[in-house]
Design an enzyme around this catalytic site. Structure first.
Site, PDB file in Angstrom:
ATOM      1  N   HIS A   1      90.961  84.806  59.489  1.00 11.62           N
ATOM      2  CA  HIS A   1      91.258  83.571  58.891  1.00 11.62           C
ATOM      3  C   HIS A   1      92.220  84.254  57.718  1.00 11.62           C
ATOM      4  CE1 HIS A   1      89.928  80.684  55.570  1.00 11.62           C
ATOM      5  NE2 HIS A   1      90.356  80.003  56.689  1.00 11.62           N
TER       6      HIS A   1
ATOM      7  N   HIS B   1      98.834  78.783  51.966  1.00  7.01           N
ATOM      8  CA  HIS B   1      97.594  77.734  52.348  1.00  7.01           C
ATOM      9  C   HIS B   1      97.834  76.532  51.247  1.00  7.01           C
ATOM     10  CE1 HIS B   1      93.778  75.610  51.384  1.00  7.01           C
ATOM     11  NE2 HIS B   1      93.653  75.969  52.932  1.00  7.01           N
TER      12      HIS B   1
END
Length: 294
Positions: A7, A49
């Site tokens: 991740h 992100h």
């Protein structure tokens, strides 16, 4: 076998979404890496992100307002460790350089000021790299494209077969995605965005149920709360990739359910838990009640 997807790279060990994090994930033997992508002011796809720089870099302000050169002036480190910004093209290069099978899971971030231009930009990067859209492969790399946004999925579906598209979902409210939104939103805008999020989750689930996508990515909170929903997806032939799975008990839950892939901040630790669980599960005792078990 349950695949381990790193991740934002090996983000428990290195600063998230940096060259260092992805190199560490590959070195640790992760089966794949996950990234989030956004567009710069000059139209370059970068691995970030948040919509703003404040949390993950020494910079400040909105990603979309800065060029790639301007973004590269900042450090993307954390916990005293340096971090180097990557473009999607550079991440592809790292993955191909692993010279072993890898999954590259790309989340296209919405909302963003460019709308679905980001989908076109990502597909262009993949095409330049020699992407086979039907197989969704570039040499040793299998590409999975994913989003919470149903419009993003619909745009991608004009080019990408359903089996390589993933709807992201979960037990989410607006505060869960606060880092992706502008700071200090007026109350009315927050309410509107909350309604949009709820509708996107509803429509996304309907795409999964209709078979418009072959993959679904629930968060671990949803898996804990509704394992039967996950069993239903698996029974319908969907690939299920759960995020973000760091706790050993959650890893074992995913394996017990038959989940295909887990996304984790700590790929080496997750693989160790999976190996230990597999070793325990392989022990078979005879039915004799008098047999002494270790």
């Amino acid at each position: 076998m349950t695949l381990v997807i790193a991740h934002r790279g090996a983000s428990a060990d290195e600063p998230e979404q940096t060259r260092e994090a992805y190199a560490a994930a590959i070195a640790q033997g992760a089966d794949g890496v996950e990234c989030d992508v956004r567009l710069t002011a000059d139209g370059v796809v970068v691995c970030l992100h948040d919509g703003t720089l404040d949390r993950t870099s020494t910079g400040t302000g909105a990603v979309h307002e800065l060029t790639l050169d301007e973004l590269r002036a900042f450090d993307y480190g954390a916990r005293g460790r340096p971090g180097t910004l990557l473009t999607l093209e550079e991440l592809l290069g790292l993955a191909r350089g692993a010279r072993r099978p890898l999954v590259l899971a790309i989340e296209l971030k919405h909302p963003n000021p460019f709308g679905t231009a980001i989908e076109a930009a990502v597909l262009e990067v993949l095409d330049r790299a020699g992407w086979d859209a039907r197989a969704s492969r570039i040499e040793n790399v299998r590409v999975s494209l994913m989003s919470f946004n149903p419009e993003s999925i619909e745009v991608l579906a004009t080019v990408v077969p359903a089996e390589h598209l993933m709807v992201l979902t979960g037990d989410l409210v607006l505060d869960d995605v606060a880092g992706e939104l502008p700071n200090e939103l007026p109350a009315a805008e927050r309410a509107a965005l909350a309604a949009q999020l709820a509708e996107a989750l509803r429509v996304g689930r309907s795409l999964v149920d209709a078979g418009a996508v072959g993959q679904v990515g629930p968060d671990i909170e949803l898996v804990r709360a509704d394992p039967e929903l996950v069993r239903g997806w698996l029974g319908a032939g969907r690939t299920v990739r759960v995020w973000t799975v760091d706790d050993a008990a959650d890893i074992e839950l995913c394996v017990a359910l038959g989940v295909s892939e887990i996304t984790t901040d700590a790929p080496a630790r997750a693989r160790a838990v999976l190996d230990e669980f597999a070793a325990r599960s392989s022990i078979r005792f005879p039915d004799d009640p008098e047999q002494e078990h270790p």
